[in-house]
Write a protein that holds these residues in place. Structure first.
Motif, PDB file in Angstrom:
ATOM      1  N   ALA A 265       0.836  -1.209   0.000  1.00  0.00           N
ATOM      2  CA  ALA A 265       0.000   0.000   0.000  1.00  0.00           C
ATOM      3  C   ALA A 265       0.871   1.259   0.000  1.00  0.00           C
ATOM      4  CB  ALA A 265      -0.933  -0.017   1.200  1.00  0.00           C
ATOM      5  N   GLU A 266       1.965   1.227   0.750  1.00  0.00           N
ATOM      6  CA  GLU A 266       2.860   2.381   0.807  1.00  0.00           C
ATOM      7  C   GLU A 266       3.563   2.602  -0.534  1.00  0.00           C
ATOM      8  OE1 GLU A 266       3.192  -0.271   3.052  1.00  0.00           O
ATOM      9  OE2 GLU A 266       1.948   0.693   4.581  1.00  0.00           O
ATOM     10  N   ASP A 267       4.010   1.516  -1.150  1.00  0.00           N
ATOM     11  CA  ASP A 267       4.714   1.631  -2.424  1.00  0.00           C
ATOM     12  C   ASP A 267       3.794   2.136  -3.526  1.00  0.00           C
ATOM     13  OD1 ASP A 267       7.083   0.773  -1.304  1.00  0.00           O
ATOM     14  OD2 ASP A 267       6.872  -1.306  -1.988  1.00  0.00           O
ATOM     15  N   ILE A 268       2.569   1.627  -3.600  1.00  0.00           N
ATOM     16  CA  ILE A 268       1.652   2.075  -4.656  1.00  0.00           C
ATOM     17  C   ILE A 268       1.284   3.536  -4.449  1.00  0.00           C
ATOM     18  CG2 ILE A 268      -0.547   1.315  -3.648  1.00  0.00           C
ATOM     19  CD1 ILE A 268       0.291   1.057  -7.334  1.00  0.00           C
ATOM     20  N   ALA A 269       1.143   3.973  -3.203  1.00  0.00           N
ATOM     21  CA  ALA A 269       0.849   5.387  -2.931  1.00  0.00           C
ATOM     22  C   ALA A 269       2.003   6.267  -3.413  1.00  0.00           C
ATOM     23  CB  ALA A 269       0.583   5.601  -1.448  1.00  0.00           C
ATOM     24  N   ALA A 270       3.245   5.826  -3.173  1.00  0.00           N
ATOM     25  CA  ALA A 270       4.406   6.597  -3.617  1.00  0.00           C
ATOM     26  C   ALA A 270       4.481   6.651  -5.138  1.00  0.00           C
ATOM     27  CB  ALA A 270       5.688   5.987  -3.037  1.00  0.00           C
ATOM     28  N   VAL A 271       4.224   5.536  -5.802  1.00  0.00           N
ATOM     29  CA  VAL A 271       4.251   5.496  -7.264  1.00  0.00           C
ATOM     30  C   VAL A 271       3.153   6.378  -7.841  1.00  0.00           C
ATOM     31  CG1 VAL A 271       3.898   3.998  -9.266  1.00  0.00           C
ATOM     32  CG2 VAL A 271       5.365   3.241  -7.389  1.00  0.00           C
ATOM     33  N   ARG A 272       1.930   6.263  -7.280  1.00  0.00           N
ATOM     34  CA  ARG A 272       0.812   7.068  -7.778  1.00  0.00           C
ATOM     35  C   ARG A 272       1.085   8.563  -7.660  1.00  0.00           C
ATOM     36  NH1 ARG A 272      -3.989   3.284  -5.335  1.00  0.00           N
ATOM     37  NH2 ARG A 272      -4.454   2.248  -7.309  1.00  0.00           N
TER      38      ARG A 272
ATOM     39  N   ARG B 183      -7.264   9.521  -7.168  1.00  0.00           N
ATOM     40  CA  ARG B 183      -6.079   8.905  -6.567  1.00  0.00           C
ATOM     41  C   ARG B 183      -4.809   9.134  -7.345  1.00  0.00           C
ATOM     42  NH1 ARG B 183      -7.547   2.913  -7.136  1.00  0.00           N
ATOM     43  NH2 ARG B 183      -7.947   3.811  -9.188  1.00  0.00           N
ATOM     44  N   GLN B 184      -4.947   9.352  -8.695  1.00  0.00           N
ATOM     45  CA  GLN B 184      -3.742   9.227  -9.509  1.00  0.00           C
ATOM     46  C   GLN B 184      -3.934   9.736 -10.919  1.00  0.00           C
ATOM     47  OE1 GLN B 184      -3.219   4.999  -9.761  1.00  0.00           O
ATOM     48  NE2 GLN B 184      -5.298   4.708 -10.450  1.00  0.00           N
ATOM     49  N   HIS B 185      -2.816   9.813 -11.637  1.00  0.00           N
ATOM     50  CA  HIS B 185      -2.800  10.007 -13.079  1.00  0.00           C
ATOM     51  C   HIS B 185      -2.668   8.605 -13.677  1.00  0.00           C
ATOM     52  CE1 HIS B 185      -0.446  11.737 -16.782  1.00  0.00           C
ATOM     53  NE2 HIS B 185      -1.617  11.227 -17.113  1.00  0.00           N
ATOM     54  N   ALA B 186      -3.642   8.206 -14.492  1.00  0.00           N
ATOM     55  CA  ALA B 186      -3.628   6.861 -15.064  1.00  0.00           C
ATOM     56  C   ALA B 186      -3.921   6.929 -16.554  1.00  0.00           C
ATOM     57  CB  ALA B 186      -4.667   5.979 -14.372  1.00  0.00           C
ATOM     58  N   ILE B 187      -3.281   6.062 -17.284  1.00  0.00           N
ATOM     59  CA  ILE B 187      -3.520   5.896 -18.708  1.00  0.00           C
ATOM     60  C   ILE B 187      -4.200   4.537 -18.859  1.00  0.00           C
ATOM     61  CG2 ILE B 187      -2.476   5.744 -20.998  1.00  0.00           C
ATOM     62  CD1 ILE B 187      -1.979   8.436 -19.434  1.00  0.00           C
ATOM     63  N   SER B 188      -5.393   4.541 -19.458  1.00  0.00           N
ATOM     64  CA  SER B 188      -6.136   3.290 -19.578  1.00  0.00           C
ATOM     65  C   SER B 188      -6.385   2.944 -21.034  1.00  0.00           C
ATOM     66  CB  SER B 188      -7.475   3.395 -18.836  1.00  0.00           C
ATOM     67  OG  SER B 188      -8.120   2.148 -18.876  1.00  0.00           O
ATOM     68  N   LEU B 189      -6.052   1.712 -21.374  1.00  0.00           N
ATOM     69  CA  LEU B 189      -6.342   1.171 -22.692  1.00  0.00           C
ATOM     70  C   LEU B 189      -7.746   0.561 -22.618  1.00  0.00           C
ATOM     71  CD1 LEU B 189      -2.915  -0.633 -23.114  1.00  0.00           C
ATOM     72  CD2 LEU B 189      -3.530   1.673 -23.866  1.00  0.00           C
ATOM     73  N   ALA B 190      -8.651   1.000 -23.491  1.00  0.00           N
ATOM     74  CA  ALA B 190     -10.057   0.587 -23.399  1.00  0.00           C
ATOM     75  C   ALA B 190     -10.409  -0.393 -24.517  1.00  0.00           C
ATOM     76  CB  ALA B 190     -10.961   1.804 -23.443  1.00  0.00           C
ATOM     77  N   TYR B 191     -11.115  -1.468 -24.130  1.00  0.00           N
ATOM     78  CA  TYR B 191     -11.445  -2.560 -25.044  1.00  0.00           C
ATOM     79  C   TYR B 191     -12.919  -2.917 -24.951  1.00  0.00           C
ATOM     80  CZ  TYR B 191      -6.412  -3.221 -24.938  1.00  0.00           C
ATOM     81  OH  TYR B 191      -5.067  -3.009 -25.025  1.00  0.00           O
ATOM     82  N   VAL B 192     -13.496  -3.332 -26.077  1.00  0.00           N
ATOM     83  CA  VAL B 192     -14.801  -3.975 -26.104  1.00  0.00           C
ATOM     84  C   VAL B 192     -14.501  -5.471 -26.150  1.00  0.00           C
ATOM     85  CG1 VAL B 192     -16.932  -4.316 -27.408  1.00  0.00           C
ATOM     86  CG2 VAL B 192     -15.872  -2.045 -27.324  1.00  0.00           C
ATOM     87  N   VAL B 193     -15.020  -6.215 -25.165  1.00  0.00           N
ATOM     88  CA  VAL B 193     -14.672  -7.635 -25.058  1.00  0.00           C
ATOM     89  C   VAL B 193     -15.946  -8.484 -25.058  1.00  0.00           C
ATOM     90  CG1 VAL B 193     -13.504  -9.401 -23.697  1.00  0.00           C
ATOM     91  CG2 VAL B 193     -12.606  -7.060 -23.725  1.00  0.00           C
ATOM     92  N   PRO B 194     -16.177  -9.261 -26.123  1.00  0.00           N
ATOM     93  CA  PRO B 194     -17.310 -10.198 -26.100  1.00  0.00           C
ATOM     94  C   PRO B 194     -17.076 -11.291 -25.058  1.00  0.00           C
ATOM     95  CG  PRO B 194     -16.524  -9.841 -28.349  1.00  0.00           C
ATOM     96  CD  PRO B 194     -15.508  -9.241 -27.421  1.00  0.00           C
ATOM     97  N   VAL B 195     -18.123 -11.629 -24.326  1.00  0.00           N
ATOM     98  CA  VAL B 195     -18.078 -12.730 -23.362  1.00  0.00           C
ATOM     99  C   VAL B 195     -19.165 -13.726 -23.732  1.00  0.00           C
ATOM    100  CG1 VAL B 195     -17.011 -11.439 -21.478  1.00  0.00           C
ATOM    101  CG2 VAL B 195     -19.472 -11.430 -21.699  1.00  0.00           C
TER     102      VAL B 195
END
Length: 189
Positions: free
Chosen positions: A25-32, A128-140
């Protein structure tokens, strides 16, 4: 004579690390606080025999404040994890082990969403953060059941999913992703 390496006894190694790619939790907070992180957003869909999208799966989640929201399958890409594997892992985590997602061998996102901690820079916001998200349409194709912290999974027509009523139930720009996805697959003008 052969040189040998001396290893410390097992009890001197410290705590066992979590699964590969996980941060404390501490490491992810520092990275974020210092770097943008890579995420995947998946819009699960049902398709008919000709491959046209006929239903969109939206999760129902409760926020920490107790508000109910509609949400997509989303999550972080771990260190040394292929994007395809991250998609499969998050779909299984949110929709169950028999969702049977049809992720191509070389997935291509329909868009890239940039989430900022400051609202208004893009339609996407993550406090919480700056995030880059790759978005997909996924058939299930399998039996999808809400898992983890998802309370329900609703299958809506593309028109219902893009309606103002449903869009108002989505937060942080995920409604925009649904509309972009339905435009990408030819279900929204």
């Amino acid at each position: 004579m052969t040189d040998t390496a001396e290893f410390p006894p097992d009890d001197d190694r410290g705590p066992e690390p979590g699964p590969a790619g996980w941060l404390s939790a501490e490491d992810i907070a520092a990275v974020r606080a210092q770097l943008p992180l890579v995420y995947v957003d998946a819009i699960p869909v049902h398709v008919d025999e000709s491959g046209d999208v006929v239903e969109v799966g939206l999760l129902l989640r409760a926020t920490p404040l107790g508000t109910m929201t509609r949400a997509l399958v989303t999550g972080r890409v771990l260190y040394h994890e292929r994007v395809r594997d991250a998609l499969l892992r998050h779909i299984e985590k949110d929709l169950g082990p028999v969702a049977l997602p049809q992720v191509p061998a070389s997935p291509q996102p329909f868009t890239v969403a940039e989430y900022f901690p400051t609202p208004g820079i893009t339609p996407f916001h993550d406090p919480r953060q700056h995030a880059i998200s790759l978005a997909y349409v996924v058939p299930v194709n399998g039996d999808c059941r809400p898992q983890q912290n998802a309370l329900d999974l609703a299958w809506l027509t593309p028109e219902e999913a893009c309606s103002d009523t449903v869009q108002a139930e989505m937060v942080n720009g995920q409604g925009t992703l649904v509309r972009q996805a339905m435009a990408h697959v030819g279900r929204l003008d």
